[in-house]
Scaffold this active site. Sequence first.
Site, PDB file in Angstrom:
ATOM      1  N   GLY A 234     -10.928 -10.796  12.369  1.00 27.23           N
ATOM      2  CA  GLY A 234     -11.503 -10.211  13.577  1.00 27.23           C
ATOM      3  C   GLY A 234     -12.129  -8.843  13.364  1.00 27.23           C
ATOM      4  O   GLY A 234     -12.006  -8.250  12.292  1.00 27.23           O
ATOM      5  N   TYR A 235     -12.785  -8.355  14.395  1.00 24.22           N
ATOM      6  CA  TYR A 235     -13.509  -7.072  14.312  1.00 24.22           C
ATOM      7  C   TYR A 235     -14.300  -6.995  13.004  1.00 24.22           C
ATOM      8  O   TYR A 235     -14.032  -6.166  12.145  1.00 24.22           O
ATOM      9  CB  TYR A 235     -12.544  -5.893  14.436  1.00 24.22           C
ATOM     10  CG  TYR A 235     -12.033  -5.679  15.839  1.00 24.22           C
ATOM     11  CD1 TYR A 235     -12.873  -5.795  16.925  1.00 24.22           C
ATOM     12  CD2 TYR A 235     -10.709  -5.335  16.063  1.00 24.22           C
ATOM     13  CE1 TYR A 235     -12.408  -5.594  18.218  1.00 24.22           C
ATOM     14  CE2 TYR A 235     -10.230  -5.133  17.353  1.00 24.22           C
ATOM     15  CZ  TYR A 235     -11.087  -5.272  18.422  1.00 24.22           C
ATOM     16  OH  TYR A 235     -10.621  -5.071  19.699  1.00 24.22           O
TER      17      TYR A 235
ATOM     18  N   TYR B 166      -8.701   8.762  13.141  1.00 27.22           N
ATOM     19  CA  TYR B 166      -7.422   8.241  12.687  1.00 27.22           C
ATOM     20  C   TYR B 166      -7.430   7.969  11.181  1.00 27.22           C
ATOM     21  O   TYR B 166      -6.577   8.450  10.432  1.00 27.22           O
ATOM     22  CB  TYR B 166      -7.015   6.949  13.432  1.00 27.22           C
ATOM     23  CG  TYR B 166      -5.951   6.254  12.646  1.00 27.22           C
ATOM     24  CD1 TYR B 166      -4.646   6.731  12.664  1.00 27.22           C
ATOM     25  CD2 TYR B 166      -6.264   5.208  11.761  1.00 27.22           C
ATOM     26  CE1 TYR B 166      -3.666   6.171  11.854  1.00 27.22           C
ATOM     27  CE2 TYR B 166      -5.298   4.651  10.959  1.00 27.22           C
ATOM     28  CZ  TYR B 166      -4.006   5.138  11.004  1.00 27.22           C
ATOM     29  OH  TYR B 166      -3.058   4.608  10.181  1.00 27.22           O
TER      30      TYR B 166
ATOM     31  N   ASP C 272      -2.381   7.369  16.341  1.00 29.19           N
ATOM     32  CA  ASP C 272      -2.731   5.972  16.585  1.00 29.19           C
ATOM     33  C   ASP C 272      -1.908   5.467  17.771  1.00 29.19           C
ATOM     34  O   ASP C 272      -1.233   6.245  18.445  1.00 29.19           O
ATOM     35  CB  ASP C 272      -2.481   5.131  15.328  1.00 29.19           C
ATOM     36  CG  ASP C 272      -0.996   4.928  15.093  1.00 29.19           C
ATOM     37  OD1 ASP C 272      -0.200   5.789  15.520  1.00 29.19           O
ATOM     38  OD2 ASP C 272      -0.627   3.906  14.500  1.00 29.19           O
TER      39      ASP C 272
ATOM     40  N   TRP D 248       0.826  -1.214   0.000  1.00 32.57           N
ATOM     41  CA  TRP D 248       0.000   0.000   0.000  1.00 32.57           C
ATOM     42  C   TRP D 248       0.861   1.265   0.000  1.00 32.57           C
ATOM     43  O   TRP D 248       0.324   2.360  -0.060  1.00 32.57           O
ATOM     44  CB  TRP D 248      -0.946   0.005   1.192  1.00 32.57           C
ATOM     45  CG  TRP D 248      -0.299  -0.345   2.497  1.00 32.57           C
ATOM     46  CD1 TRP D 248       0.354   0.505   3.322  1.00 32.57           C
ATOM     47  CD2 TRP D 248      -0.235  -1.634   3.106  1.00 32.57           C
ATOM     48  NE1 TRP D 248       0.833  -0.168   4.426  1.00 32.57           N
ATOM     49  CE2 TRP D 248       0.479  -1.485   4.325  1.00 32.57           C
ATOM     50  CE3 TRP D 248      -0.711  -2.907   2.751  1.00 32.57           C
ATOM     51  CZ2 TRP D 248       0.732  -2.569   5.170  1.00 32.57           C
ATOM     52  CZ3 TRP D 248      -0.473  -3.962   3.610  1.00 32.57           C
ATOM     53  CH2 TRP D 248       0.249  -3.790   4.803  1.00 32.57           C
TER      54      TRP D 248
ATOM     55  N   GLU E 162      -5.841   0.878   5.389  1.00 29.78           N
ATOM     56  CA  GLU E 162      -6.018   1.508   6.697  1.00 29.78           C
ATOM     57  C   GLU E 162      -7.068   0.789   7.535  1.00 29.78           C
ATOM     58  O   GLU E 162      -6.906   0.612   8.739  1.00 29.78           O
ATOM     59  CB  GLU E 162      -6.384   2.982   6.541  1.00 29.78           C
ATOM     60  CG  GLU E 162      -5.247   3.868   6.031  1.00 29.78           C
ATOM     61  CD  GLU E 162      -4.033   3.850   6.953  1.00 29.78           C
ATOM     62  OE1 GLU E 162      -4.191   3.487   8.138  1.00 29.78           O
ATOM     63  OE2 GLU E 162      -2.924   4.171   6.483  1.00 29.78           O
TER      64      GLU E 162
ATOM     65  N   CYS F 283      10.353   2.292  18.327  1.00 30.90           N
ATOM     66  CA  CYS F 283       9.781   2.659  19.631  1.00 30.90           C
ATOM     67  C   CYS F 283       8.686   1.664  19.996  1.00 30.90           C
ATOM     68  O   CYS F 283       7.524   2.022  20.179  1.00 30.90           O
ATOM     69  CB  CYS F 283       9.237   4.080  19.559  1.00 30.90           C
ATOM     70  SG  CYS F 283       8.945   4.843  21.174  1.00 30.90           S
TER      71      CYS F 283
END
Length: 348
Positions: free
Chosen positions: A76-77, A115, A133, A19, A32, A187
Site C-alpha cells: 500500500g501507499y 518523522y 509519530d 533493523w 522507516e 500504551c
Amino acid sequence: MLSSKIIEWYHQNKRNLPWRETSNPYFIWLSEVILQQTRVDQGLEYYLRFIEAYPTVFDLAGAHQEEVLRNWQGLGYYSRARNLHAAAQYIANELNGNFPSTFTELKKMKGVGDYTAAAISSIAFGEKKAVVDGNVYRVLSRLFEIDTPINSNKGIKKFSNLADSLIDNKRPGDYNQAMMELGATICKPKKPLCPECPLAAECQSLKNQTQQNYPVKINKTKVRDRYFNYLVVENESKIFFQKRPQKGIWAGLFEFPLIETDKVVEDFQLLVKNLPDWIKPKDIAIGIPSSKIHLLSHQRINARFWPIDLAKVDNQTRINFFTEDEIEQLPKHQLIVNYLNDNPIFKT
DNA sequence: GAGGCGTGGAG
DNA sequence: TCTCCAAGCCT
C-alpha cells in the site's frame, strides 16, 4: 527522569527486530519508510525482501521502477516505493553514495518528512531530534492529558515541543525508539496494558481512567463510493493489462482496462458505448461478471469484473496482452491480485 | 492546509 | 459488518 525510565524499560523489553541489529543508515531508512502507517507484522517481510534484493543504495538506485513496485506489491501507499527509488538515485548519483547524515539533509530526500528524518538522524547518527509519530502522540497525550487535537497545527507544534523537551541528551535514538515501542506494545489505542507501563506512576490519564479519551483527533475522513468496471479481456491465453496514470490511486500499477461509472452497472450493454476502440462489439463474447467490494481508507471501490473473450487483436494492441508468467511479474494493486487468486483465468 | 493516498488486523 | 487506525508524506 522520564527518559531514563523508558530507555531502561526499552532495553529490557524491546522486540528483536532486524533493523535494530544494524547501524547502516540505508537499512534504517528502508525500515522507516516501510513502517510508515504500517504495522511491524505487515512490514517485516518487505524489509527482509528489500535488503535482500537491494543490499546497497546503489542496487536500489539501479533497479527498474517496475521491479521496485513489484517488490512493494501489497504493502500500500505506493508513492513510498516510487519516492524510495527516486531518493536512492539522488543519493547514488548526486551524493556519490554518501548517505545524508543530518535532519536537514535527510529531509531533502523524497518521501522523508519530519518523522522519518528525525528517526534516521537520531537512530543512525545520534542527532538530538525527537520523533513524533502516532505512538508518541498517544503516549504523551495520555501521560499529560493533553486535549489539543494531534492533527491540528497547534497540536503538532505542542507535541513536537513537548517531545523535544523530554528527549535524552546522550541517547536520543534509544529515547525515540523507546517512546514508539511503548506506544506500540503497552500504551496501545485500545486496551492499554497500564499495569506493565514504566510510566504508570506519572500518567495522568491512568490516574483518572481517561485513557480512551486520548489522543484527541479532528477531521475524520469520509469514505466515497466509486464504481469500477474492469474488462478482463482474453485472447489466445493472454490477458490485456495496462498501467495506471502516474498520479492518483495505485499510480503506476497495472490493471485491466477500466470503465468507471457513477453507479452499479448490471447490464453490459450500458458499457458498450465506453469500450476502448480496440474492442469491437462484434468480436467479443461476454462471460458471467463477478463483483467485489474493495475497501480503502478513503474510498469504497465497488468493482465489477467482466470476462471478455476477444476474437481479433491487431498488432498494435497485442503488446498489451500478457501471459500468466508475465502477469505474475507485473506490479499490481491488491484488488487485481485478489481477483486473479479467486478467478484462475489460465487453466493448467 | 485539507484531502489524497493502501492494506490488513483488532475489537 | 463496521469502525478505527498503524514507525506519514505530499500537494
